[in-house]
Design an enzyme around this catalytic site. Structure first.
Site: not given
Length: 404
Positions: A79, A157, A333
């Site tokens: 991701c 998200n 992140h």
């Protein structure tokens, strides 16, 4: 170049780039459990956006000697974020971006949707599909699904945004990972790890590790590399579909050519970034070759470009790494959640969502209420804690947001 706080309580210390009192107690307990593992190298590094995760804490950087914990990577292997600076400027955009958002949503499946067929663009990734039969047997029957999900956003998200920087340049940005196939791979290997004898007696069974030199480790590393590559290509494919959708409104649109995978250095890389924030890398720190897992953290080697996004309606940042050795050359992140999805739905209303996303073309229905900006940490505070990890090179303001 020092962490904000240093905590004990395990075999190894915990170095934090945030104040401990701002971190929920369950996440601190989880960090202490990670630090108690005998394989930890030197210390555990904790990013400003830290919050509770499954097994391992989101916003943690863990270096291990001769071992790796799949939970310290996360189930959405690979991701990450991607961003392109386009040739457009704010003056090129219409006042109403509703039609543009609709076109993007039509081009890129979101949520649990996938492409109806396998495009030529996807079939070009022949080397990716050639390696598929060698993956864990539990995923061997999922090739068709993996192919139709390449170039799709997912849910939660994950997002697609159209942004402006301080010079009014238009940026394309998105957040996504390895879709369901990465989760299937992670879940299959975590089940294997939990059954290994050396993981008996762990403080949390979800922290089970693979050891170097074992067939289980070799199988996991093989599948992990594949899933990370899949996630990277998923973002590249979406950027191409995104650009195609925009050209329907802006025929003169130009975007930079995709860079080679690897460190993003130099001026050309600044305009085209694609970086993981759930992954494993072989690196050298504190005198040893180690396996570094970043779960909710990006690589921030000196001169390397990365992306630290905010939430819907807030700012995001293009950053350049400072190579801080104490943080294992890492950075946060994103904003990181400060409350659970269920609590967000109980706490906020749709009026709150509309107020907090004012000026952004986006959904404001119950399906995205749990993604309201107030459910996340303050991105500017996260950046403030990151001053010795990265330098900011561009701040982006969203004008359009697509959610899964």
């Amino acid at each position: 170049m020092s962490p904000v706080a240093r905590l004990g309580g395990g075999r190894s210390p915990i170095w934090m780039w945030t104040r401990p009192e701002g971190v929920e107690s369950a996440a601190l307990d989880q960090l202490r459990a990670i630090a108690s593992l005998p394989y930890i190298h030197h210390h555990v590094a904790v990013m400003p956006d830290v919050h509770l995760g499954k097994g391992a804490t989101v916003g943690s950087v863990v270096a291990m000697r001769e071992a790796v914990s799949p939970a310290a990577v996360g189930v959405d292997i690979g991701c990450g974020m991607a961003a392109l600076r386009t040739s457009l400027t704010a003056s090129d955009l219409p006042d109403d971006l509703g039609a543009v958002r609709s076109a993007i949503e039509a081009a890129i499946p979101v949520g649990h949707r996938h492409h109806a067929d396998v495009s030529t663009r996807v079939r070009r990734s022949a080397d990716l599909w050639d390696a598929f039969p060698g993956l864990h047997p539990k995923v061997s029957g999922l090739l068709g699904r993996a192919m139709t999900q390449l170039g799709t956003l997912g849910s939660g998200n994950h997002f697609i945004e159209l942004c402006l920087d301080a010079d009014d340049a238009v940026w394309m940005m998105l957040h996504s990972g390895s879709r369901n196939i990465g989760k299937e791979i992670a879940d299959a290997h975590i089940r294997v790890a939990k059954g290994l004898a050396h993981n008996t007696g762990l403080p949390d069974r979800d922290l089970a590790v693979f050891l170097a030199g074992t067939p289980e480790m070799a199988a996991y590393r093989h599948d992990l590399r594949w899933a990370q590559e899949y996630a990277w290509r998923n973002r590249q494919t979406m950027l191409a579909l995104y650009a195609d959708a925009l050209r329907g409104f802006f025929p003169s649109l130009r975007v930079p050519c995709p860079p080679a995978e690897g460190p993003h250095m130099g001026e050309a890389a600044f305009a085209n970034v694609n970086c993981h924030h759930n992954y494993v890398a072989e690196e050298h720190h504190y005198g040893a070759d180690v396996l570094v897992t970043r779960k909710g953290a990006i690589s921030a080697r000196a001169g390397e470009y990365g992306i630290i996004p905010g939430s819907m309606g807030t700012g995001s940042y293009i950053v350049r790494g400072l190579g801080n050795p104490e943080a294992f050359a890492s950075a946060p992140h994103g904003a990181g959640r400060r409350m659970s999805r269920s609590k967000a739905r109980r706490t906020f209303t749709l009026d709150d969502l509309r107020t907090q996303t004012a000026g952004v073309e986006c959904r404001t229905d119950p399906g995205v209420l749990d993604e309201i900006p107030a459910a996340y940490k303050d991105i500017d505070e996260v950046i403030g804690f990151s001053g010795d990890l990265v330098e900011v090179v561009a701040r982006l303001r969203a004008v359009l947001c697509v959610k899964g």
